[in-house]
Design an enzyme around this catalytic site. Structure first.
Site, mmCIF file in Angstrom:
data_model
loop_
_atom_site.group_PDB
_atom_site.id
_atom_site.type_symbol
_atom_site.label_atom_id
_atom_site.label_comp_id
_atom_site.label_asym_id
_atom_site.label_seq_id
_atom_site.Cartn_x
_atom_site.Cartn_y
_atom_site.Cartn_z
ATOM 1 N N ASP A 13 0.861 -1.182 0.000
ATOM 2 C CA ASP A 13 0.000 0.000 0.000
ATOM 3 C C ASP A 13 0.905 1.242 0.000
ATOM 4 O O ASP A 13 1.828 1.327 -0.814
ATOM 5 C CB ASP A 13 -0.962 -0.027 1.187
ATOM 6 C CG ASP A 13 -2.112 0.962 1.031
ATOM 7 O OD1 ASP A 13 -1.957 2.113 1.487
ATOM 8 O OD2 ASP A 13 -3.164 0.604 0.464
ATOM 9 N N HIS A 48 -4.358 -7.716 -0.241
ATOM 10 C CA HIS A 48 -3.770 -6.386 -0.137
ATOM 11 C C HIS A 48 -3.048 -6.189 1.198
ATOM 12 O O HIS A 48 -1.976 -5.591 1.250
ATOM 13 C CB HIS A 48 -4.867 -5.336 -0.302
ATOM 14 C CG HIS A 48 -4.362 -3.935 -0.352
ATOM 15 N ND1 HIS A 48 -3.738 -3.408 -1.455
ATOM 16 C CD2 HIS A 48 -4.375 -2.945 0.585
ATOM 17 C CE1 HIS A 48 -3.392 -2.144 -1.210
ATOM 18 N NE2 HIS A 48 -3.770 -1.843 0.022
ATOM 19 N N TYR A 82 -2.795 11.471 0.469
ATOM 20 C CA TYR A 82 -3.309 11.343 -0.896
ATOM 21 C C TYR A 82 -3.251 12.689 -1.623
ATOM 22 O O TYR A 82 -2.948 12.751 -2.814
ATOM 23 C CB TYR A 82 -4.742 10.821 -0.878
ATOM 24 C CG TYR A 82 -4.847 9.366 -0.498
ATOM 25 C CD1 TYR A 82 -4.929 8.381 -1.485
ATOM 26 C CD2 TYR A 82 -4.848 8.958 0.828
ATOM 27 C CE1 TYR A 82 -5.024 7.043 -1.153
ATOM 28 C CE2 TYR A 82 -4.935 7.622 1.176
ATOM 29 C CZ TYR A 82 -5.019 6.665 0.180
ATOM 30 O OH TYR A 82 -5.096 5.346 0.519
#
Length: 441
Positions: free
Chosen positions: A220, A416, A357
């Site tokens: 990630d 993930h 982000y």
């Protein structure tokens, strides 16, 4: 201008939480703190840390959870509109009536935890040394909506391999930091805290811990951070292992940007990966990244005010799609999920974590080789492909992206959150991937 008043406002909730942490006096810490040769007096200090959340904070969380105002159910029988009401409602009910945060605290407090200030931000980290001599230090970086909790189960297999099917020469010292703005780490009050700046902070942390040879791992967000470390190549870093590699070639990225069609000449595995990206785009799987990459403050008002809203936002991540929150599956149980969500709530880090982000070019995908500047990475790179990941990296693209790809392996389990879901397999992969680097000088 950074004033004391603005910092107090921004970091009020975290300070309130940390005031509840068990204080360790300087005198008491003297016998607990390992010798860190890279530490100078003053601002470089490494302080022991324990978690002890005030009971009133937990009571307030339960009150808010039990007062949740629910929307009507979705009008489809899949997750295309978001996490289904019938799936999340029992989890939230358990959060308000049966979940015990103190057990999560005990997991953390059973481990050596520390704080140190780097680049003006407090960095929380777990540091577990192996009992085996010549252990290889590895710094492991979590992602969003993960935390240090996602990496706790690999500490045992990595530091004590003889108890987990490995050999003494496979041992690691394990360092697991909370990223800036996440968990118990401080919240940046200025911009610029993207993967490169975090990478430099991690290099400083490893230097401060006295390590002159080490490796880095990440999935990630940990993948861009570890990749940035490899690109910057700080002194002592031998190589990296990642499980969310940036493998999409520029010409494929250009086609994906307009929604296809698939270029001619793709191999079977390349075509499968291309199709997975197209399907994910149609499902809106990265909508969360687009929102946090453009308006983290806006979504932050909702997920900071509502525990159920925060949980739904986090569990809408594609990495959680196949999690059942079933107590029969210890890696995906309600307690495992709520440990992570509760950490975000108690540290009031929904917005501060989302800003990463925004820093990362509007939340673009980390899967594109050009964006990650993989051509600039000369250090050895290792990749493990887990079948439940949002895309399976084809080896052909991986070798094109990383010119010094020393290890590539596809395994048959895990997704993930690989370290969380398959800690033994994950640890086996790290042992194999980094084995060639142990003798490096």
């Amino acid at each position: 201008m950074r004033t004391a008043t603005s910092i107090d406002v921004v970091d009020h909730d975290r300070r309130r939480l940390l005031r509840g942490a068990l204080a360790i006096t300087v005198a008491g810490a003297a016998g607990l703190l390992p010798a860190y040769p890279g530490v100078a007096a003053g601002g470089d200090a490494i302080r022991p840390f324990r978690v002890n959340v005030p009971e009133e904070d937990l009571a307030e969380l339960r009150r808010r959870v039990l007062a949740t105002r629910w929307p009507d159910r979705e009008t489809v029988n899949d997750q295309s509109q978001g996490i289904p009401l019938a799936k999340i409602k029992p989890l939230i009910a358990y959060w308000g009536t049966g979940y015990d945060w103190r057990k999560a605290e005990a997991k953390l407090n059973a481990l050596p935890q520390f704080m140190t200030e780097i680049d003006g931000v407090d960095i929380h980290f777990i540091h577990v040394r192996s009992k085996h001599p010549d252990a290889l230090p590895v710094i492991i970086t979590h992602g969003w909506p993960g935390s240090v909790f996602e990496n706790l189960k690999v500490i045992g297999p990595l530091t004590d391999p003889t108890a987990h099917g490995g050999h003494a020469e496979d041992a690691f010292d394990v360092i697991i930091p909370s990223m800036p703005g996440y968990g118990f780490s401080g919240k940046p009050t200025d911009t610029g805290w993207g993967p490169d700046r975090i990478a430099r902070a991690w290099a400083e942390l490893m230097k401060r811990l006295g390590y002159t040879r080490y490796v880095a791992q990440g999935g990630d967000w940990g993948s861009p951070v570890s990749s940035a470390m490899a690109r910057l190549a700080p002194a002592g870093l031998l190589g990296i292992h990642i499980n969310l590699p940036a493998i999409v070639p520029p010409e494929i990225a250009a086609v994906l940007a307009v929604g296809g069609p698939a270029p001619a000449g793709l191999s079977e595995k390349e075509r499968a990966t291309f199709d997975a990206f197209i399907a994910a785009a149609k499902m809106g799987n990265r909508t969360y990244a687009a929102m946090m990459g453009s308006r983290p403050q806006t979504i932050g008002y909702a997920i900071t005010d509502s525990p159920a809203g925060l949980a739904a936002w986090m569990l809408g991540h594609p990495g959680f799609t196949h999690w059942t929150y079933d107590s029969s599956d210890p890696e995906k149980s309600p307690d495992e999920v709520l440990d992570d969500v509760t950490l975000y709530w108690l540290t009031n880090s929904a917005v501060s974590s989302a800003r990463l982000y925004w820093e990362y070019d509007g939340g673009r995908s980390p899967a594109f080789a050009a964006g990650e500047k993989t051509a600039e990475i000369s250090l050895p790179v290792a990749i493990t492909v887990f079948p439940g990941e949002s895309y399976r990296a084809p080896e052909t693209w991986a070798r094109r992206a990383y010119r010094n790809l020393m290890y590539f392996h596809e395994v048959d389990k895990g997704g993930h959150f690989a370290a969380w879901e398959q800690p033994e397999l994950f640890s086996t992969e790290l042992r194999a991937a980094f084995k060639p680097l142990r003798a490096a000088k």
